[in-house]
Design an enzyme around this catalytic site. Structure first.
Site, short mmCIF file in Angstrom:
data_model
loop_
_atom_site.label_atom_id
_atom_site.label_comp_id
_atom_site.label_asym_id
_atom_site.label_seq_id
_atom_site.Cartn_x
_atom_site.Cartn_y
_atom_site.Cartn_z
CG ASN B 23 16.55 75.92 78.36
OD1 ASN B 23 17.54 75.42 77.85
ND2 ASN B 23 15.37 75.90 77.77
CB SER B 46 12.25 71.15 77.55
OG SER B 46 13.15 70.71 76.54
CD GLU B 47 15.28 74.52 74.02
OE1 GLU B 47 15.22 74.30 75.25
OE2 GLU B 47 16.30 74.29 73.33
CG ASN B 48 10.25 70.44 73.46
OD1 ASN B 48 10.87 70.73 74.47
ND2 ASN B 48 9.65 69.28 73.31
CB SER B 88 8.53 77.85 74.77
OG SER B 88 9.70 77.32 75.29
#
Lengths: 234, 218
Positions: B23, B46-48, B88
């Site tokens: 990340n 990607s945390e979205n 996520s």
């Protein structure tokens, strides 16, 4: 037979939303936000809202429109950067803001919809996020107790949906929408394309219709891009 | 010569290992993706809600529904996957992501990090940073060694509101690569042409300097 939840448009979908209520609004930045309902609310005169949303749009789009109109009393979010009006209202104390870690926000919405009243997470331990919260050690590591979130109305945006309320999202426009759909007492889904019953294969559905009470096909989507980044063709 | 942003990213990219899920935070960390060592496979999360992030799109091919956590338009690599925010952070909290690279305003010798708020002046929010630092096994911080007026950001004790405690293992700055062990910074490497004396002078926290400090090979 599937239960039909189709409504005519944003006006019928947002019926019952009143000043002082708590709303969940899906989306990450400007990606996957329910543009049509937000525009409707911006024109509605409703105020004193508590909005649970990862971000607050930008100055002139998304939830930024409601902020500009002073319709929001409190925001529950994880990230407010790149929104000057939000930062200004927050620093001046006009707007109450509860900032919570993004993963905790997602899980608190999921928990709210899943009937889990609270859970422990390591996120935020040792920071101001942990103030006043119960701490417990699991496997030698401290965790903080976070409570579930629910809302009077959850407003989500999907790519496709059917009259039963089944939803399919596109790419990263999914983000917070599925959890928020679960956590609304009444969940409104606006979709880019409303397809006939049976047109969505049961295997492809991201959010089952049981979580959705009202659905309509939105029009005039702007789908603004917040940070347009490209590379050169070689 | 102090490293520029790309230099810092290039040095951090040397920490990537075959099979890592990584990340990358906003800013310098994003640049790490441009310097993947040859012959290894890594996937960027990607945390979205995307695994298998690719480069920025060609002009005219931007998709408003496809962005990274910095809200930048992106593309996906073959084998990519999309998911919701709860899933996520299950990947992050559940320690399925092997490496987190993020920026900081301050780090200290206990491994504490501050990067989300300057009281009364600036509040951006923590976004996913608190979840990331609380759970990642391997965190590398990419930052400048000093602030605009030359004061050290490599501290004995952070002064700004914290993002996480005791979590940072490694720091790569424009001047040096540092490791945090038992409450002290260890000087691993210096940026090409940067002297040990300069690093010592610009580090407020306790710094252990070995007899020989190699230059970074970039």
């Amino acid at each position: 037979m599937a239960i039909t939840k189709t409504v005519s448009g944003p006006e019928e979908a947002c019926k019952g939303i009143q000043s002082g209520m708590t709303l969940m609004i899906g989306g990450f930045g400007l990606c996957g936000i329910p543009e049509v309902c937000i525009s409707h609310l911006a024109a509605s005169g409703i105020n004193g809202l508590t909005c649970i949303s990862n971000n607050a749009g930008v100055d002139d789009f998304g939830l930024g429109l409601l902020l500009r109109n002073r319709q929001i009393k409190k925001m529950i979010s994880s990230y407010v950067g790149e929104n000057d009006e939000f930062e200004r209202q927050m620093l001046s104390g006009e707007l109450e803001v509860d900032l919570i870690p993004q993963g905790s926000l997602a899980e608190r919405c999921r928990a709210g919809g899943a009937g889990i009243p609270a859970f422990f997470t390591p996120a935020g331990y040792g920071t101001e996020v942990a103030e006043g919260k119960e701490i417990r050690v699991f496997d030698g590591k401290p965790h903080i107790l976070e409570s579930a979130l629910t809302a009077d109305f959850a407003i989500v945006k999907a790519w496709k949906g059917d009259p039963a309320g089944n939803l399919v999202f596109k790419a990263t426009a999914r983000n917070f929408n599925p959890m928020m759909a679960m956590a609304g007492k009444i969940t409104i889904a606006e979709v880019e394309e409303l397809v006939p019953p049976g047109a969505l294969h049961p295997d492809e559905i991201h959010t089952p219709g049981i979580f959705v009470q009202r659905i309509f096909q939105g029009t005039g989507y702007e789908k603004r891009i917040e940070q347009r980044t490209v590379r050169k063709r070689i | 010569m102090a490293l520029d942003k790309n230099g810092i990213a290039k040095r951090i990219a040397q920490e990537l290992k075959h099979g890592y899920y990584v990340n990358l935070g906003i800013g310098i960390p994003t640049l790490v993706a441009n310097f993947i060592p040859p012959g290894i496979e890594v996937e960027f999360q990607s945390e979205n809600g995307v695994l298998g992030m690719g480069p920025f799109p060609y002009e005219g091919e931007e998709d408003p529904d496809l962005i990274n956590a910095g809200k930048q338009t992106i593309t996906t690599m073959p084998g990519a996957a999309f998911f919701d925010s709860a899933t996520s952070f299950a990947m992050i909290r559940g320690r399925h992501v092997q490496l987190t690279v993020l920026g900081a305003m301050e780090v200290d010798q206990n491994g504490d990090i501050a990067n989300w708020k300057i009281p009364g002046k600036m509040v951006k929010g923590m976004g996913g940073a608190m979840d990331l630092v609380a759970s990642a096994e391997n965190i590398i911080v990419a930052m400048l060694h000093t602030n605009k007026v030359g004061e050290s950001k490599i501290l004995r004790k952070c002064t700004l509101p914290l993002t996480g405690v005791g979590c940072v293992k490694k720091v790569v700055t424009d001047l040096a690569a540092l490791e945090i062990i038992d409450g002290r910074f260890y000087l691993l490497e210096r940026a090409p042409g940067v002297s040990v004396e300069e690093i010592v002078a610009k580090t407020e926290g306790d710094l252990v300097v070995p007899d020989v400090v190699p230059e970074m090979i970039l």
